[in-house]
Design an enzyme around this catalytic site. Sequence first.
Site, PDB file in Angstrom:
ATOM      1  N   GLY A   5     -36.215  63.709  65.316  1.00  0.00           N
ATOM      2  CA  GLY A   5     -36.029  64.538  66.486  1.00  0.00           C
ATOM      3  C   GLY A   5     -36.275  66.007  66.208  1.00  0.00           C
ATOM      4  O   GLY A   5     -36.964  66.376  65.247  1.00  0.00           O
ATOM      5  N   PRO A  58     -37.819  70.813  63.060  1.00  0.00           N
ATOM      6  CA  PRO A  58     -37.743  69.358  62.967  1.00  0.00           C
ATOM      7  C   PRO A  58     -36.349  68.936  62.517  1.00  0.00           C
ATOM      8  O   PRO A  58     -35.689  69.655  61.754  1.00  0.00           O
ATOM      9  CB  PRO A  58     -38.788  69.008  61.898  1.00  0.00           C
ATOM     10  CG  PRO A  58     -39.670  70.204  61.792  1.00  0.00           C
ATOM     11  CD  PRO A  58     -38.807  71.386  62.124  1.00  0.00           C
ATOM     12  N   LYS A  59     -35.898  67.778  62.989  1.00  0.00           N
ATOM     13  CA  LYS A  59     -34.611  67.238  62.543  1.00  0.00           C
ATOM     14  C   LYS A  59     -34.870  66.294  61.372  1.00  0.00           C
ATOM     15  O   LYS A  59     -35.391  65.198  61.541  1.00  0.00           O
ATOM     16  CB  LYS A  59     -33.892  66.511  63.682  1.00  0.00           C
ATOM     17  CG  LYS A  59     -32.481  66.086  63.293  1.00  0.00           C
ATOM     18  CD  LYS A  59     -31.764  65.411  64.429  1.00  0.00           C
ATOM     19  CE  LYS A  59     -30.331  65.090  64.009  1.00  0.00           C
ATOM     20  NZ  LYS A  59     -30.264  64.249  62.777  1.00  0.00           N
ATOM     21  N   TRP A  60     -34.493  66.738  60.198  1.00  0.00           N
ATOM     22  CA  TRP A  60     -34.745  65.982  58.975  1.00  0.00           C
ATOM     23  C   TRP A  60     -33.725  64.858  58.830  1.00  0.00           C
ATOM     24  O   TRP A  60     -32.534  65.047  59.096  1.00  0.00           O
ATOM     25  CB  TRP A  60     -34.692  66.920  57.768  1.00  0.00           C
ATOM     26  CG  TRP A  60     -35.766  67.960  57.841  1.00  0.00           C
ATOM     27  CD1 TRP A  60     -35.685  69.184  58.423  1.00  0.00           C
ATOM     28  CD2 TRP A  60     -37.101  67.816  57.373  1.00  0.00           C
ATOM     29  NE1 TRP A  60     -36.886  69.834  58.330  1.00  0.00           N
ATOM     30  CE2 TRP A  60     -37.770  69.024  57.682  1.00  0.00           C
ATOM     31  CE3 TRP A  60     -37.795  66.803  56.699  1.00  0.00           C
ATOM     32  CZ2 TRP A  60     -39.110  69.228  57.351  1.00  0.00           C
ATOM     33  CZ3 TRP A  60     -39.119  67.007  56.372  1.00  0.00           C
ATOM     34  CH2 TRP A  60     -39.770  68.211  56.694  1.00  0.00           C
TER      35      TRP A  60
END
Length: 358
Positions: free
Chosen positions: A177, A29-31
């Site tokens: 994202g 996951p894009k944090w």
Amino acid sequence: MDLPINPPLSPMLAKAVKTMPRGDLLYEPKWDGFRCIVFRDGDEVELSSRGERPLTRYFPELVEAVRRELPDRCVVDGEIVLRRGPVLDFDALQQRIHPAASRIRLLAETTPASFVAFDLLAVGEEALLNVPLGERRRRLEETLADAGPPIHVTIASDSYETALRWFEEFEGAGLDGVVAKPRGITYEPDKRLMFKVKHERTADCVVAGFRWHKSGPVVGSLLLGLYDDRGALQHVGVAASFPMKRRAELVEELRPYRMDDLAGHPWEGWARQSQEAVADRMPGAVSRWTGKKNLSWVALRPELVCEVAYDGMEGDRFRHTARFRRWRTDRTPRSCGYAQLEVPVAYDLDDVLGVKGA
């Protein structure tokens, strides 16, 4: 501090792509937070930002957590995030950058941050920059197996289908994202060797002002507004990505709409508020990162509409800088409201932090 890798160190980066890549990749996951490399040498801890600026003084609760949860000597790459209920809150995270020590202590108690680790760069006497990512990931999971909140290890998967599902579902928890990382890459600071896929939507916004560019008398950014259900024009963010030639052209395009003062402008009232209120709401607020940077703005009659691309919302504002697409001469300003925005389905952040990689 005497580690196998010492600060300053620029993080490895990702380049934006339109579609989810396939291959021998590790998906995460894009944090949505502050990129941070943690350096720990015993009691010495340094939190270093993407731009190699020290974050240590702003997050005392994380310094204590690092001493409690991470190995005695290590360098860990990750993201500082802040949650409000079941979602991430980037706006609240930005409020943590404050010059007053007393305010920092208060915010550390009332809005504590977390650290999500996604790469291990050194442990003990061993530097891991030249170790392939797949092995670094294994070592990260092994090394931080017993770490507890507010330290987390990001979930990861080698499944393309899982990555697509995460991309759709996790936005509801405030993530923005998916990052795809080739398993065989070594860690190369400041190189864009990974891939990021972010959400992109469009909205029609009122252009109600602009800021000058730092280099001179050309447009730096457009100030964007949307009408709420009470009929008030709310400042929702900026569009700022223009070639220099286009910035100069915009000066002339906007000239007929410029106002000598704010009388009659929808944001007139903000100019009369106290400095504390202005810092929270007015488009000309001083940047928390640059301190003295002049963010004053030029008012425009709210008659122009433009289409912008944006990747998500943070409360009632765009999460990041929007991207100008085109003028919308066919739209009236009053038709530009929040109702046009797509709202992601809610998703509990605990499920993101607690799910194991597929």
